[in-house]
Each structure stands twice: as structure tokens, then as C-alpha cells.
Write a protein that holds these residues in place. Structure first.
Motif, PDB file in Angstrom:
ATOM      1  N   GLY A  66     -25.376  22.664  -2.239  1.00  0.00           N
ATOM      2  CA  GLY A  66     -26.472  22.935  -1.316  1.00  0.00           C
ATOM      3  C   GLY A  66     -26.760  21.720  -0.452  1.00  0.00           C
ATOM      4  N   LEU A  67     -28.052  21.397  -0.296  1.00  0.00           N
ATOM      5  CA  LEU A  67     -28.464  20.293   0.559  1.00  0.00           C
ATOM      6  C   LEU A  67     -28.240  18.917  -0.049  1.00  0.00           C
ATOM      7  CD1 LEU A  67     -31.889  21.337   2.148  1.00  0.00           C
ATOM      8  CD2 LEU A  67     -29.845  20.629   3.378  1.00  0.00           C
ATOM      9  N   ASP A  68     -28.147  18.859  -1.354  1.00  0.00           N
ATOM     10  CA  ASP A  68     -28.253  17.592  -2.073  1.00  0.00           C
ATOM     11  C   ASP A  68     -27.360  16.484  -1.544  1.00  0.00           C
ATOM     12  OD1 ASP A  68     -28.615  20.072  -3.718  1.00  0.00           O
ATOM     13  OD2 ASP A  68     -29.555  18.651  -5.094  1.00  0.00           O
ATOM     14  N   THR A  69     -26.079  16.771  -1.325  1.00  0.00           N
ATOM     15  CA  THR A  69     -25.129  15.721  -0.970  1.00  0.00           C
ATOM     16  C   THR A  69     -24.665  15.790   0.477  1.00  0.00           C
ATOM     17  OG1 THR A  69     -23.232  17.058  -1.710  1.00  0.00           O
ATOM     18  CG2 THR A  69     -24.301  15.632  -3.347  1.00  0.00           C
ATOM     19  N   GLY A  70     -25.256  16.681   1.287  1.00  0.00           N
ATOM     20  CA  GLY A  70     -24.848  16.793   2.683  1.00  0.00           C
ATOM     21  C   GLY A  70     -23.406  17.215   2.832  1.00  0.00           C
ATOM     22  N   ASP A  71     -22.966  18.143   1.987  1.00  0.00           N
ATOM     23  CA  ASP A  71     -21.576  18.601   2.017  1.00  0.00           C
ATOM     24  C   ASP A  71     -21.341  19.532   3.198  1.00  0.00           C
ATOM     25  OD1 ASP A  71     -18.924  18.902   1.129  1.00  0.00           O
ATOM     26  OD2 ASP A  71     -19.554  18.911  -0.963  1.00  0.00           O
ATOM     27  N   ASP A  72     -20.122  20.051   3.315  1.00  0.00           N
ATOM     28  CA  ASP A  72     -19.717  20.775   4.519  1.00  0.00           C
ATOM     29  C   ASP A  72     -20.182  22.222   4.574  1.00  0.00           C
ATOM     30  OD1 ASP A  72     -18.040  18.684   5.822  1.00  0.00           O
ATOM     31  OD2 ASP A  72     -16.987  18.808   3.919  1.00  0.00           O
ATOM     32  N   ALA A  73     -20.498  22.832   3.440  1.00  0.00           N
ATOM     33  CA  ALA A  73     -20.921  24.238   3.420  1.00  0.00           C
ATOM     34  C   ALA A  73     -21.712  24.480   2.146  1.00  0.00           C
ATOM     35  CB  ALA A  73     -19.704  25.169   3.482  1.00  0.00           C
ATOM     36  N   ALA A  74     -22.426  25.595   2.117  1.00  0.00           N
ATOM     37  CA  ALA A  74     -23.101  26.025   0.895  1.00  0.00           C
ATOM     38  C   ALA A  74     -22.127  26.858   0.067  1.00  0.00           C
ATOM     39  CB  ALA A  74     -24.341  26.845   1.230  1.00  0.00           C
ATOM     40  N   VAL A  75     -22.211  26.706  -1.248  1.00  0.00           N
ATOM     41  CA  VAL A  75     -21.336  27.467  -2.147  1.00  0.00           C
ATOM     42  C   VAL A  75     -22.203  28.116  -3.223  1.00  0.00           C
ATOM     43  CG1 VAL A  75     -19.361  27.407  -3.706  1.00  0.00           C
ATOM     44  CG2 VAL A  75     -19.427  25.867  -1.722  1.00  0.00           C
ATOM     45  N   PHE A  76     -22.093  29.441  -3.336  1.00  0.00           N
ATOM     46  CA  PHE A  76     -22.874  30.210  -4.309  1.00  0.00           C
ATOM     47  C   PHE A  76     -21.925  30.890  -5.285  1.00  0.00           C
ATOM     48  CE2 PHE A  76     -24.908  34.123  -5.823  1.00  0.00           C
ATOM     49  CZ  PHE A  76     -26.107  33.604  -6.318  1.00  0.00           C
ATOM     50  N   GLN A  77     -22.102  30.630  -6.566  1.00  0.00           N
ATOM     51  CA  GLN A  77     -21.205  31.198  -7.572  1.00  0.00           C
ATOM     52  C   GLN A  77     -21.578  32.635  -7.896  1.00  0.00           C
ATOM     53  OE1 GLN A  77     -20.496  28.667 -10.899  1.00  0.00           O
ATOM     54  NE2 GLN A  77     -19.078  30.092 -11.909  1.00  0.00           N
TER      55      GLN A  77
END
Length: 328
Positions: free
Chosen positions: A43-54
Motif C-alpha cells: 500500500g502506501l507504506d513504502t511508496g511502491d509502484d502499485a497497490a497489491v491486494f491478496q
């Protein structure tokens, strides 16, 4: 080419990913919005490239969106570049894009409608080449033209690429040369077309992502508007390591160094270097070199914590030291 006399880049204040909100300002805007809820792997925590929902043990949804103003004058090429750039976020997570939706803003009383058709055709061709489906989208009447995609993909939770999984002792690889930012700035100023830059921006990161996943790599990010230094710093910060970059090993597109020396440097690139500089150790490295490493890329390559075929090794991750990024 449709309406060759119309230079689309003249209708946009910024160009491509160089028009991002500055990273320091953006991080302040989202600060305190909360940690990722249960089920959201990224999610937002690490400023990654996309959101991922399991969804379950075997599958997770990758969700992202990206759009920007014209980065080139040719409407078809702009559509292809914007689409490849949006799809890149899914590849940067190790995923496979499934479906995309158009995002279009258009000054309909200023620019002819046939240009829109070319932009959308470019986007469609790239999405189709990725093996995904384009299913409509949303449009608004706006003062400036903007185009991009909202993309949904899939990834196996155990084969996810993240920006917070880097480990000390692992090499860093970069899958595309730098320099599209300065070449796009020169294109906007002069109208000169740089085919190598267009080819780089329209090349999908699919093969690089598949190679990384096949090699068992778990850490990667794509290099876009915050430049190699900015995205490298985010990866290092999220992973608790220091990213060491060998400047001489970083490849650049033909003409990029000349464009930089001629002063075709975007405001976004200068902001990137300003943001990274307090966390950067680069003794003896020329300012032009640092500006190229901070060059705001549009649809850039993947920065991979590991080695994959065809991608030059440009540095390594080391145990966390005083600075997040070191350039040698």
C-alpha cells in the motif's frame, strides 16, 4: 501522421513523468494516512509502484494508474508511451496486466478530435501487445491534454517484486538506458525527434520483469519521474540498505549527454537532485553526471536487486551507512 503541423508538447506545461508533484511535497501530502490494512500486501507504506491486494494463496490483484501531458508531438507515439508507462507499474511488481481503462483529458475546442483517436489508438496497440484488454475509460474536457491508463493485473503472492526486499550484498541492474528526460526536453524546445528515446519509452518492461521473477529476485522498482537517484533512494530507504551506484556503468541514450550539456534539463530533474542530495554521498562526481542520474524518466526501465540477462550491473546494495545513496 495526423495533423503534423500541431505540436502537442506546446499545449502542456510539463512533459511526461517530469511533471510529477515533487517527491518531498508528495510524501508530506500522504504522511499520516495510515498503514496498509489487512489483505493489502502493498500500500502506501513504502511508496511502491502499485497497490497489491491478496485474493487467496495463489493470486493477488495489482492496481495502478498513471497519466501525463504530451511528451512527444506525435499523438500515436504519445498514446503508446503513456500506455507503456502505466503498464510498467504492474511489471515492476512482478505482475501480468489483465485489463486497462483509458484516462483522457482534452481541450476539445482547441485541439481536433482526430488527434484523440490517434492517442487512443496508440494506447490500444500497446495494451494489446501486452496481452491485456482495454475496456473503455473516462474522459473530461480540460485546458491541457492528458492521457494515461488505470491498470489491473495479477501476481502470485510468492513471486511479488517489491521495493522493500533489497538485501545487502546483492547487485543492482538497470534494464534501460537513461536520458529520455533530457531528450524529451530538447524535443519540446526544438521539435527534433529522437527515435531512440521513443523506442525506449514504448518498450514494455514485461521481459525484464519475467526474467527477474524467473531468477527468484524479490526486489525491484521502475525508474520514472524521480530518476534513478530518486527511485534508488526510495528502494534503499524501504529496504534499510544503501544503494551504491557506479556512474560509469550506467548507460545513456545517444545524444542524452549532449542534450544535458546544452541545458535541456527539466525542472523535475533538478527537483529530483535537490530532494536526494541530503541523502547522497558523491565525492568528486560532476554535477552533469548527477543530473543525468536524476533525469526524470518517462517509461524508464526496471531497477532490479539482482542480475538478469541483458541488463548491465550498475552497482550494489550494501549494509545501511550514513547515506542512502552513494555514487562512485
Amino acid at each position: 501522421m495526423v495533423c503534423v503541423a500541431i505540436r502537442l508538447t506546446q499545449y502542456a506545461r510539463g512533459g511526461g513523468c517530469a511533471c510529477k508533484i515533487p517527491a518531498d511535497e508528495l510524501e508530506e501530502m500522504v504522511r499520516g494516512l495510515g498503514a496498509s490494512p489487512a489483505g493489502l500486501l502493498v500500500g502506501l507504506d513504502t511508496g511502491d509502484d502499485a497497490a497489491v491486494f491478496q485474493l487467496n494463496g495463489d493470486s493477488a490483484i495489482v492496481a495502478t494508474t498513471d497519466f501525463f501531458g504530451p511528451v512527444v508531438d506525435d499523438p500515436y507515439d504519445w498514446g503508446r508511451i503513456a500506455a507503456a508507462n502505466a503498464l510498467s507499474d504492474v511489471y515492476a511488481m512482478g505482475g501480468r496486466p489483465l485489463v486497462a481503462l483509458n484516462l483522457l483529458a482534452w481541450p476539445r475546442k482547441v485541439l481536433p478530435a482526430e488527434l484523440v483517436t490517434e492517442v487512443l489508438r496508440g494506447g490500444l496497440d500497446i495494451v494489446t501487445s501486452a496481452g491485456a484488454h482495454l475496456g473503455g475509460g473516462h474522459s473530461i474536457d480540460d485546458a491541457e491534454p492528458k492521457y494515461g491508463l488505470a491498470v489491473t493485473g495479477m501476481v502470485h503472492p510468492d513471486r511479488l517484486l517489491r521495493n522493500d526486499c533489497g538485501r545487502a550484498g546483492v547487485p543492482l541492474s538497470l534494464t534501460k538506458p537513461l536520458g529520455v528526460g533530457v531528450l524529451n526536453s530538447q524535443h519540446k524546445a526544438t521539435g527534433e525527434v529522437f527515435e531512440a528515446a521513443v523506442a525506449s519509452m514504448t518498450m514494455l518492461n514485461r521481459a525484464a520483469a519475467e526474467a527477474a521473477v524467473a531468477a527468484g529476485i524479490t526486489c525491484a522498482t521502475d525508474v520514472t519521474g524521480f530518476g534513478l537517484l530518486g527511485h534508488g533512494m526510495k528502494l534503499a530507504r524501504a529496504s534499510g540498505v544503501t544503494a551504491v551506484i557506479d556512474a560509469a556503468a550506467v548507460e545513456s541514450l545517444d545524444g542524452a549527454v549532449e542534450a544535458l550539456r546544452a541545458g535541456y534539463i527539466s525542472g523535475g530533474t533538478r527537483r529530483n537532485l535537490h530532494w536526494v542530495r541530503p541523502h547522497l554521498h558523491a565525492p568528486g562526481i560532476a554535477e552533469d553526471t548527477l543530473l543525468l542520474l536524476a533525469d526524470a524518466q518517462t517509461s524508464g526501465g526496471l531497477l532490479v536487486a539482482g542480475e538478469i540477462p541483458g541488463a548491465p550491473v550498475i552497482g550494489e546494495l550494501t549494509p545501511r551507512r550514513e547515506h542512502l545513496v552513494e555514487v562512485r
